[in-house]
Write a protein that holds these residues in place. Sequence first.
Motif, PDB file in Angstrom:
ATOM      1  N   TYR A   3       0.728 -10.776  -5.021  1.00 24.42           N
ATOM      2  CA  TYR A   3       0.189  -9.444  -4.805  1.00 24.42           C
ATOM      3  C   TYR A   3       1.271  -8.469  -4.357  1.00 24.42           C
ATOM      4  O   TYR A   3       1.984  -8.701  -3.376  1.00 24.42           O
ATOM      5  CB  TYR A   3      -0.954  -9.510  -3.785  1.00 24.42           C
ATOM      6  N   GLY A   4       1.385  -7.363  -5.137  1.00 24.55           N
ATOM      7  CA  GLY A   4       2.346  -6.327  -4.799  1.00 24.55           C
ATOM      8  C   GLY A   4       1.850  -5.493  -3.639  1.00 24.55           C
ATOM      9  O   GLY A   4       0.667  -5.498  -3.324  1.00 24.55           O
ATOM     10  N   PRO A   5       2.732  -4.764  -2.950  1.00 25.85           N
ATOM     11  CA  PRO A   5       4.134  -4.543  -3.319  1.00 25.85           C
ATOM     12  C   PRO A   5       5.132  -5.565  -2.765  1.00 25.85           C
ATOM     13  O   PRO A   5       6.288  -5.552  -3.151  1.00 25.85           O
ATOM     14  CB  PRO A   5       4.419  -3.167  -2.729  1.00 25.85           C
ATOM     15  N   LYS A   6       4.691  -6.442  -1.867  1.00 23.85           N
ATOM     16  CA  LYS A   6       5.661  -7.326  -1.212  1.00 23.85           C
ATOM     17  C   LYS A   6       5.834  -8.674  -1.899  1.00 23.85           C
ATOM     18  O   LYS A   6       6.870  -9.318  -1.743  1.00 23.85           O
ATOM     19  CB  LYS A   6       5.256  -7.529   0.255  1.00 23.85           C
ATOM     20  N   PHE A   7       4.807  -9.163  -2.603  1.00 23.23           N
ATOM     21  CA  PHE A   7       4.836 -10.462  -3.272  1.00 23.23           C
ATOM     22  C   PHE A   7       5.043 -11.619  -2.288  1.00 23.23           C
ATOM     23  O   PHE A   7       5.629 -12.651  -2.627  1.00 23.23           O
ATOM     24  CB  PHE A   7       5.926 -10.508  -4.356  1.00 23.23           C
ATOM     25  N   THR A   8       4.566 -11.450  -1.068  1.00 25.46           N
ATOM     26  CA  THR A   8       4.683 -12.503  -0.050  1.00 25.46           C
ATOM     27  C   THR A   8       3.354 -13.212   0.185  1.00 25.46           C
ATOM     28  O   THR A   8       3.229 -14.019   1.102  1.00 25.46           O
ATOM     29  CB  THR A   8       5.185 -11.919   1.276  1.00 25.46           C
ATOM     30  N   SER A   9       2.365 -12.921  -0.623  1.00 22.01           N
ATOM     31  CA  SER A   9       1.096 -13.657  -0.571  1.00 22.01           C
ATOM     32  C   SER A   9       0.571 -13.778  -1.990  1.00 22.01           C
ATOM     33  O   SER A   9       0.867 -12.943  -2.849  1.00 22.01           O
ATOM     34  CB  SER A   9       0.066 -12.941   0.321  1.00 22.01           C
TER      35      SER A   9
ATOM     36  N   ALA B  28      -5.016  -0.322 -20.128  1.00 22.04           N
ATOM     37  CA  ALA B  28      -3.711  -0.894 -19.820  1.00 22.04           C
ATOM     38  C   ALA B  28      -3.351  -0.702 -18.360  1.00 22.04           C
ATOM     39  O   ALA B  28      -3.298   0.423 -17.879  1.00 22.04           O
ATOM     40  CB  ALA B  28      -2.640  -0.245 -20.695  1.00 22.04           C
ATOM     41  N   PRO B  29      -3.076  -1.797 -17.616  1.00 29.06           N
ATOM     42  CA  PRO B  29      -2.615  -1.667 -16.237  1.00 29.06           C
ATOM     43  C   PRO B  29      -1.156  -1.249 -16.198  1.00 29.06           C
ATOM     44  O   PRO B  29      -0.358  -1.676 -17.026  1.00 29.06           O
ATOM     45  CB  PRO B  29      -2.804  -3.071 -15.671  1.00 29.06           C
ATOM     46  N   ALA B  30      -0.800  -0.409 -15.250  1.00 26.85           N
ATOM     47  CA  ALA B  30       0.585   0.031 -15.133  1.00 26.85           C
ATOM     48  C   ALA B  30       1.396  -1.040 -14.428  1.00 26.85           C
ATOM     49  O   ALA B  30       0.955  -1.634 -13.453  1.00 26.85           O
ATOM     50  CB  ALA B  30       0.647   1.342 -14.362  1.00 26.85           C
ATOM     51  N   GLY B  31       2.615  -1.279 -14.900  1.00 32.79           N
ATOM     52  CA  GLY B  31       3.499  -2.251 -14.272  1.00 32.79           C
ATOM     53  C   GLY B  31       4.341  -1.606 -13.203  1.00 32.79           C
ATOM     54  O   GLY B  31       5.570  -1.668 -13.247  1.00 32.79           O
ATOM     55  N   ASP B  32       3.691  -0.995 -12.219  1.00 36.30           N
ATOM     56  CA  ASP B  32       4.379  -0.236 -11.169  1.00 36.30           C
ATOM     57  C   ASP B  32       3.970  -0.804  -9.814  1.00 36.30           C
ATOM     58  O   ASP B  32       2.961  -0.419  -9.242  1.00 36.30           O
ATOM     59  CB  ASP B  32       4.006   1.238 -11.291  1.00 36.30           C
ATOM     60  N   PHE B  33       4.779  -1.720  -9.279  1.00 35.16           N
ATOM     61  CA  PHE B  33       4.375  -2.377  -8.031  1.00 35.16           C
ATOM     62  C   PHE B  33       4.625  -1.505  -6.804  1.00 35.16           C
ATOM     63  O   PHE B  33       3.966  -1.671  -5.777  1.00 35.16           O
ATOM     64  CB  PHE B  33       5.089  -3.727  -7.873  1.00 35.16           C
ATOM     65  N   ASP B  34       5.585  -0.567  -6.885  1.00 35.15           N
ATOM     66  CA  ASP B  34       5.916   0.240  -5.716  1.00 35.15           C
ATOM     67  C   ASP B  34       5.359   1.661  -5.791  1.00 35.15           C
ATOM     68  O   ASP B  34       5.644   2.488  -4.933  1.00 35.15           O
ATOM     69  CB  ASP B  34       7.425   0.286  -5.505  1.00 35.15           C
ATOM     70  N   ARG B  35       4.577   1.956  -6.833  1.00 29.38           N
ATOM     71  CA  ARG B  35       3.849   3.221  -6.977  1.00 29.38           C
ATOM     72  C   ARG B  35       4.769   4.436  -6.919  1.00 29.38           C
ATOM     73  O   ARG B  35       4.434   5.462  -6.338  1.00 29.38           O
ATOM     74  CB  ARG B  35       2.755   3.324  -5.900  1.00 29.38           C
ATOM     75  N   ASP B  36       5.924   4.334  -7.582  1.00 29.74           N
ATOM     76  CA  ASP B  36       6.834   5.478  -7.621  1.00 29.74           C
ATOM     77  C   ASP B  36       6.774   6.223  -8.945  1.00 29.74           C
ATOM     78  O   ASP B  36       7.552   7.141  -9.186  1.00 29.74           O
ATOM     79  CB  ASP B  36       8.264   5.033  -7.330  1.00 29.74           C
ATOM     80  N   GLY B  37       5.861   5.810  -9.836  1.00 31.23           N
ATOM     81  CA  GLY B  37       5.699   6.499 -11.106  1.00 31.23           C
ATOM     82  C   GLY B  37       6.560   5.969 -12.227  1.00 31.23           C
ATOM     83  O   GLY B  37       6.512   6.497 -13.342  1.00 31.23           O
TER      84      GLY B  37
ATOM     85  N   GLY C 105      -6.865  -4.363  -6.836  1.00 27.35           N
ATOM     86  CA  GLY C 105      -7.370  -2.993  -6.821  1.00 27.35           C
ATOM     87  C   GLY C 105      -6.795  -2.103  -5.747  1.00 27.35           C
ATOM     88  O   GLY C 105      -7.411  -1.090  -5.388  1.00 27.35           O
ATOM     89  N   ASP C 106      -5.589  -2.414  -5.233  1.00 22.85           N
ATOM     90  CA  ASP C 106      -5.007  -1.587  -4.173  1.00 22.85           C
ATOM     91  C   ASP C 106      -4.060  -0.526  -4.704  1.00 22.85           C
ATOM     92  O   ASP C 106      -3.456   0.221  -3.932  1.00 22.85           O
ATOM     93  CB  ASP C 106      -4.294  -2.466  -3.153  1.00 22.85           C
ATOM     94  N   GLY C 107      -3.919  -0.435  -6.029  1.00 20.47           N
ATOM     95  CA  GLY C 107      -3.046   0.570  -6.632  1.00 20.47           C
ATOM     96  C   GLY C 107      -1.641   0.085  -6.904  1.00 20.47           C
ATOM     97  O   GLY C 107      -0.875   0.770  -7.586  1.00 20.47           O
ATOM     98  N   ASN C 108      -1.267  -1.082  -6.379  1.00 27.28           N
ATOM     99  CA  ASN C 108       0.045  -1.666  -6.644  1.00 27.28           C
ATOM    100  C   ASN C 108      -0.091  -2.772  -7.680  1.00 27.28           C
ATOM    101  O   ASN C 108      -0.995  -3.601  -7.598  1.00 27.28           O
ATOM    102  CB  ASN C 108       0.632  -2.268  -5.362  1.00 27.28           C
ATOM    103  N   ALA C 109       0.809  -2.787  -8.638  1.00 24.16           N
ATOM    104  CA  ALA C 109       0.758  -3.834  -9.645  1.00 24.16           C
ATOM    105  C   ALA C 109       1.040  -5.187  -9.016  1.00 24.16           C
ATOM    106  O   ALA C 109       1.910  -5.334  -8.152  1.00 24.16           O
ATOM    107  CB  ALA C 109       1.773  -3.554 -10.755  1.00 24.16           C
TER     108      ALA C 109
END
Length: 480
Positions: free
Chosen positions: A144-150, A42-51, A115-119
Amino acid sequence: MRLRKAHRGAWLAVGAVVLGGTGAVALPVGTAAYAADGDPAAPAGDFDRDGTVDLVAATPRASGSKGSVTVVPGGAGGPVAAKKKTLTQSSTGVPGVSESGDQWGAATAWGDIDGDGNADLVIGAPGEDDTSGHKDRGAVTMLYGPKFTSGTDMQLSEDFAYGGARFGSAVAVGDFNADGKADVFAAATGTGGSWAARFSAGHETAGTVTSGDSAIAYADAASGDFNGDKYADVALSYRDAAGKGKVVWFKGTRSGLSRVGTLTAEGGRSVAAGDVTGDGRADLVIGQPYTSESGAHAGGQVTVVPGTASGLSSAGATTVHQASDGVPGAAEAGDALGWSVAVGDVDKDGYADVLAGAPGEDITRAGKSRTDAGTSLLFKGTRTGLTGAGALAMSQDEPDVPGSTESGDRLGSAVTLADFTGDGRADLAIGADGEDAGTGTILQLDTDGAGTVPLKSGVYYGRAQLGTAEKAHLGEALTP
C-alpha cells in the motif's frame, strides 16, 4: 489471506458473489498494462500524488531469482532516480521471505486498492514456495502506497496447494465493480491447472482458466473499459499446451468480473489496453512476436482489437508489422516485434499510440551485424486503428539516441508509455535486459510540446542510477 475454490470448473466467492458458471475461465491477478488516456476505469500509477506517473522496474531474476522491485517517482524532468524506492521481500513491512527462485516481481501492476488516493503496488512471485514444501506454488503481494511498508500476501487455498502452480505469473488491476477502489486480477499457469483469482476489499474469488491439467505459457493481462459502461474489464492472453495463442476477456459488472468468451483474434506474448481509435472505449493491443500465429508476419506483428458497445470485437482488428507501409526496417524472422507492447497518447491528439519492442532485431553497423541488439517501434493511433504511416524506430544506432548497439542488448525487452513528466503527454521507457552481459538498463525518452520524441534527450537508468544487482536483467519488466 487465501483464495479458496469449491471444485474444478466453478467460481467460488469467499465473502463475495459468484462471478461465473462452470467451464474454462481465465487466469491473471494483476495487469501488465492499464487502460490509457481517456479511459475512466484506468487507475493512475501515482503513489506520491504529485501528478506524474511513477515507473516500476522489476528484476525478478536478481540475486539468484529472489527478485526485487524498484519504484522511481516521476518528476518534471522524468523519473527521479535519486528518490527511488527499492523493495524486496526482506524490506520492512513486506510480507513473505526473500528466497532464491521466488521471482518476486515477475509481474507488477499499479492501482489504488484501498481507496486513499495513492497508487498501491501489486507484485507477482510465481516461484514462491509454501511452508508445506510445495515448490513454485506462487503468491501475489499487495503493498500500500505511499510508503509500501504494509501489505497483504495472497496464495491459492490449501485445497490447491500443489507444486508448480506458479500463481502470480500475470497480474492486472482495475475497478471491476465500479465502487471507486481498484480490484486485483491474478493468474496461475502451472501443470496442476490454470487458475484466475480476484481480490477486492477483503473478498476473494477464484476459478479455472483452462480445463484439464495442462500448463499454459506467456500469460499476460490488461485492464480497460472495453465496452464503455464505466466498469473496468480484463483481457488475458496466453499460449495453450498446443502452442496456440488465445485471448479470453471478462467484463466488469456491479458484482465483479464475468467471463465473456475467447476472441477469434489470436493471443501473443504481451497485451496492453488504451483508446487507440479515440471513441471513448479502450481497445486491446496484442503483441504477436511469433511466426507460428496464423497470419503472423515474419519478425512479428502488433494487432489492435477494438472496443465496441458490446465489448471487444475481433471483426474490426487491425495489424501492423515491419512490412507495413511507412514502417522502418524489414520484417525478418526472429525480430520478435510485439515481445512487449504499451499504449499512451504521445501527441495528445485523442488517439492513443502504441510502442512495441523487437528485442531480437539484428542491427548492422560499419558492416558488422549486432545480433539481437534490439529496437522499438512507435506506431500512431487513428480512428480506424494503428497505422504504419509515420512510425518511428528507436535503437541505440538511431541519430541522437544515447549509447550504441551491441549484440545481445535486447533493447525492447520491455516498453511502457506513461506521463512521467506531468505535461499530459505519454513519455517512453524502453528496457534492454541484455545490456552489459545481462546487467540491463532502461532508456527513457520524453515527448516534447508537439508530441514528438526528442531523441537526444534520452536518459539511461542503469545499475549505477537504480542500484540493482549485477546480472539482474534490469529492463526485463516495466510498469505501467
